[in-house]
Design an enzyme around this catalytic site. Structure first.
Site, PDB file in Angstrom:
ATOM      1  N   ARG A   1       0.896  -1.202   0.133  1.00 24.79           N
ATOM      2  CA  ARG A   1       0.070   0.146   0.082  1.00 24.79           C
ATOM      3  C   ARG A   1       0.801   1.364  -0.016  1.00 24.79           C
ATOM      4  O   ARG A   1       0.522   2.337  -0.647  1.00 24.79           O
ATOM      5  CB  ARG A   1      -0.971   0.216   1.082  1.00 24.79           C
ATOM      6  CG  ARG A   1      -1.966  -0.953   1.022  1.00 24.79           C
ATOM      7  CD  ARG A   1      -3.051  -1.157   2.387  1.00 24.79           C
ATOM      8  NE  ARG A   1      -4.127  -1.874   1.845  1.00 24.79           N
ATOM      9  CZ  ARG A   1      -5.137  -2.346   2.827  1.00 24.79           C
ATOM     10  NH1 ARG A   1      -5.075  -2.100   3.908  1.00 24.79           N
ATOM     11  NH2 ARG A   1      -6.104  -3.101   2.278  1.00 24.79           N
TER      12      ARG A   1
ATOM     13  N   TYR B   1      -6.363  -0.704  -6.597  1.00 29.67           N
ATOM     14  CA  TYR B   1      -5.426  -1.992  -5.963  1.00 29.67           C
ATOM     15  C   TYR B   1      -4.711  -1.787  -4.860  1.00 29.67           C
ATOM     16  O   TYR B   1      -4.906  -0.690  -4.304  1.00 29.67           O
ATOM     17  CB  TYR B   1      -4.662  -2.711  -7.176  1.00 29.67           C
ATOM     18  CG  TYR B   1      -3.519  -1.817  -7.868  1.00 29.67           C
ATOM     19  CD1 TYR B   1      -2.998  -0.968  -7.168  1.00 29.67           C
ATOM     20  CD2 TYR B   1      -2.943  -2.489  -8.945  1.00 29.67           C
ATOM     21  CE1 TYR B   1      -1.864  -0.428  -7.811  1.00 29.67           C
ATOM     22  CE2 TYR B   1      -1.887  -1.990  -9.730  1.00 29.67           C
ATOM     23  CZ  TYR B   1      -1.280  -1.023  -9.186  1.00 29.67           C
ATOM     24  OH  TYR B   1      -0.183  -0.457  -9.808  1.00 29.67           O
ATOM     25  N   GLU B   2      -4.600  -2.774  -4.179  1.00 27.31           N
ATOM     26  CA  GLU B   2      -4.397  -3.092  -2.893  1.00 27.31           C
ATOM     27  C   GLU B   2      -5.020  -2.415  -1.595  1.00 27.31           C
ATOM     28  O   GLU B   2      -4.715  -1.738  -0.635  1.00 27.31           O
ATOM     29  CB  GLU B   2      -2.737  -2.533  -2.535  1.00 27.31           C
ATOM     30  CG  GLU B   2      -1.776  -2.764  -3.555  1.00 27.31           C
ATOM     31  CD  GLU B   2      -1.746  -4.325  -3.389  1.00 27.31           C
ATOM     32  OE1 GLU B   2      -1.978  -5.219  -2.094  1.00 27.31           O
ATOM     33  OE2 GLU B   2      -1.097  -5.118  -4.178  1.00 27.31           O
ATOM     34  N   GLY B   3      -6.453  -2.499  -2.216  1.00 30.60           N
ATOM     35  CA  GLY B   3      -7.744  -1.851  -1.312  1.00 30.60           C
ATOM     36  C   GLY B   3      -7.826  -0.510  -1.957  1.00 30.60           C
ATOM     37  O   GLY B   3      -7.095   0.323  -2.045  1.00 30.60           O
TER      38      GLY B   3
END
Length: 586
Positions: free
Chosen positions: A295, A438-440
């Site tokens: 992140r 992406y990655e949340g």
């Protein structure tokens, strides 16, 4: 395509003068490292980014990736650039010396990572996820797995991936169905499908180490029943070399809006052999080691793309001649003035510059605490971990939101030419858009910040972060600006404390606005601190430019925080009042 040049002067100012890198390393007991070495690493990283990686960016976007006979081929030159990257030791920067890594401080590696993202975001993705995989294996795998896989992951001989998402289970990992059946020899048979897997297959490395979330037969329901497994593309022979192919295959590669030179794969596991990483049913905690690192790294993608766009826009604005500047003739020998003198163009450039340099300071401040979390005393590690946990969703969400805003401004500075592919500005905007997803997604980051890091934590992470920023304010020498910075910081803490009593629904409604409010506030504090340090610099350009850019940020960007505060304070009523049937009039 914009010609990228690494902002080495800004890196050196921030690390040596602002963060006090030499004293930082001395305090951590790594006095063999210093700002001089950091400058050399940055210079060599800049050369690699400019000479090797950046020239592949446009061509990679045009060519894309190909899947044929179950194997993925990346664009021409990408694999060769990776081999040079590995040969020069870049992949091993952060790896443990116990497994032939270089054990460099994060404050030395993060500038290199930003430069690689700016030069070629698609190319950087594979190396980024390998570093995250190294971290997860280092912290959670058995000694046997470490001895077999870690050295070659660190060197870059092998690459790593992260396999979370399934077609029906995106953010909600409690829904994942991939199964893991235990075997008599201690291994597991992994069966299931994963989507959106970055570098799930490629032509760079002799093996690919997949870290896969799956469920054991007797696992509890929900996220409490998820385990993490190491599943190699090729099983290892008696010499620890890739041998028999594992039952892992690529179903397809995605056709995407951007990052077209990075293979995004659908991965099929058909009773593939894997090994447990960490404890049974504790896989999500293990994977979060990887995800939290990723992140922050995704935040650097936003920063890198923003810097590349700013450089292209600035060069164009200095060269493009159109009309006369309203404040008076600036180019008396020509028929018109460069558009850099147009107030609205200057506004766009300064909006880019002030946010980029603020985000860069945030990223290096974050890296300093990563150094402390790794090398400090136990008390310092606990404090640093709280700061990092609080700042991680802010770095990811703010820097990627900023990346899209600033790359869009880069297109705008070019006018119609910015919309044309040959100038390269639209590619930067397309490439960085994924970083908000992406990655949340950034909405998930905001929920994480206000739900886990603020309200559920009871304010401990908030107070640790306040203390970290307050130390910057206390070090300032200009009393007037110091008072302004202190007031800004204190107001942020008080407003944040007011959110501690929010119920879950109100917090969810407030989340995105609260994250933006926090980001603009804390970067405002960073700007006061940076400008104060710059005022004492022997470099007159840095001294004056930093102070003027601070003034622009305070005057034109910081007021955004007030609007976000009003919005998040409004509550959830108007957000949830409309019925599902009332969103349209069909």
């Amino acid at each position: 395509m914009p010609l990228y040049h690494a902002p080495t002067a800004d890196f050196q100012f921030l690390l040596k003068d602002w963060l006090g890198l030499d004293a930082h390393y001395q305090k951590l007991g790594i006095g063999d490292f210093d700002s001089e070495l950091a400058s050399e690493i940055i210079a060599q990283g800049a050369k690699f980014a400019l000479d090797v990686v950046a020239p592949l960016n446009r061509e990679g976007d045009e060519e894309g990736c190909h899947l044929e006979n179950g194997s993925v081929t990346t664009p021409k030159g990408f694999a060769d650039a990776y081999q040079e990257y590995v040969a020069n030791g870049w992949n091993a920067m952060l790896g443990s010396a116990d497994y032939d890594g270089q054990d460099l401080p994060y404050t030395m590696a993060v500038p290199v990572h930003e430069m690689l993202n700016a030069a070629n975001l698609s190319w950087r993705l594979t190396t980024m996820l390998t570093e995250s995989a190294v971290l997860a294996v280092t912290k959670h795998a058995s000694d046997d797995l470490k001895n077999k896989y870690l050295a070659k992951l660190i060197s870059g001989e092998w690459t790593g991936t992260m396999n979370l998402t399934e077609p029906h289970a995106g953010t909600d990992l409690s829904l994942l169905n991939t199964k893991a059946e235990p075997q008599d020899d201690g291994s597991y048979k992994i069966t299931g499908n994963k989507i959106f897997i970055t570098a799930g297959d490629q032509d760079w490395s002799s093996n690919i180490v997949h870290l896969v979330l799956a469920r054991l037969p007797d696992a509890p329901k929900g996220v409490k029943g998820i385990s993490l497994f190491l599943v190699p593309k090729f099983l290892l022979d008696d010499n620890n070399e890739p041998g028999e192919a594992n039952q892992v295959s690529v179903g397809s590669i995605e056709h995407k809006m951007g990052i077209k030179a990075s293979p995004t794969c659908v991965m099929n596991f058909d009773e593939a052999t894997g090994w447990l990483v960490g404890e049974e049913n504790k896989g999500l905690a293990c994977m979060f080691t990887m995800m939290n690192d990723a992140r922050f790294q995704v935040g650097l993608q936003g920063l890198g793309a923003a810097e590349a766009s700013y450089q292209g826009a600035l060069t164009y604005a200095r060269e493009r001649v159109q009309s006369r500047a309203p404040q008076g003739v600036q180019n008396p020998d020509g028929k018109a003035d460069p558009i850099v003198f147009q107030p609205d163009v200057a506004r766009m450039l300064l909006t880019q510059k002030s946010q980029i340099e603020g985000a860069r300071a945030l990223s290096l401040f974050y890296a300093k605490f990563m150094d402390i979390e790794k090398l400090g005393t136990e008390e310092e590690k606990v404090h640093a971990d709280k700061v990092l946990q609080f700042l991680t969703p802010i770095c990811k969400a703010y820097m990627t939101d900023m990346g899209l805003e600033t790359t869009s401004l880069g297109v705008q500075v070019f006018g119609g030419h910015g919309f044309i592919r040959e100038w390269g500005m639209e590619q930067l905007m397309r490439d960085v858009r994924i970083a908000m997803l992406y990655e949340g997604t950034n909405g998930i980051q905001a929920l994480d910040l206000i739900g886990r890091k603020l309200t559920r934590d009871g304010g401990d992470m908030l107070n640790a972060t306040y203390q970290a920023f307050n130390e910057l304010v206390e070090a300032m020498t200009d009393n007037d600006n110091k008072a302004l910075a202190q007031g800004l910081l204190d107001d942020w803490r008080a407003s944040s404390a007011d959110c501690l009593g929010m119920d879950a629904t109100t917090a969810a409604s407030a989340a995105c606005d609260y994250l933006a409010y926090t980001a603009y506030s804390l970067i405002g504090v960073l700007w006061f601190s940076m400008a104060d340090t710059a005022a004492q610099s022997d470099n007159t350009v840095i001294a004056t430019a930093k102070q003027k850019t601070r003034d622009f940020y305070i005057d034109r960007i910081l007021p955004r925080r007030d609007a976000h505060k009003v919005a998040y304070s409004a509550g959830a009523e108007s957000t949830l009042a409309i019925a599902a049937s009332e969103f349209d009039y069909l």
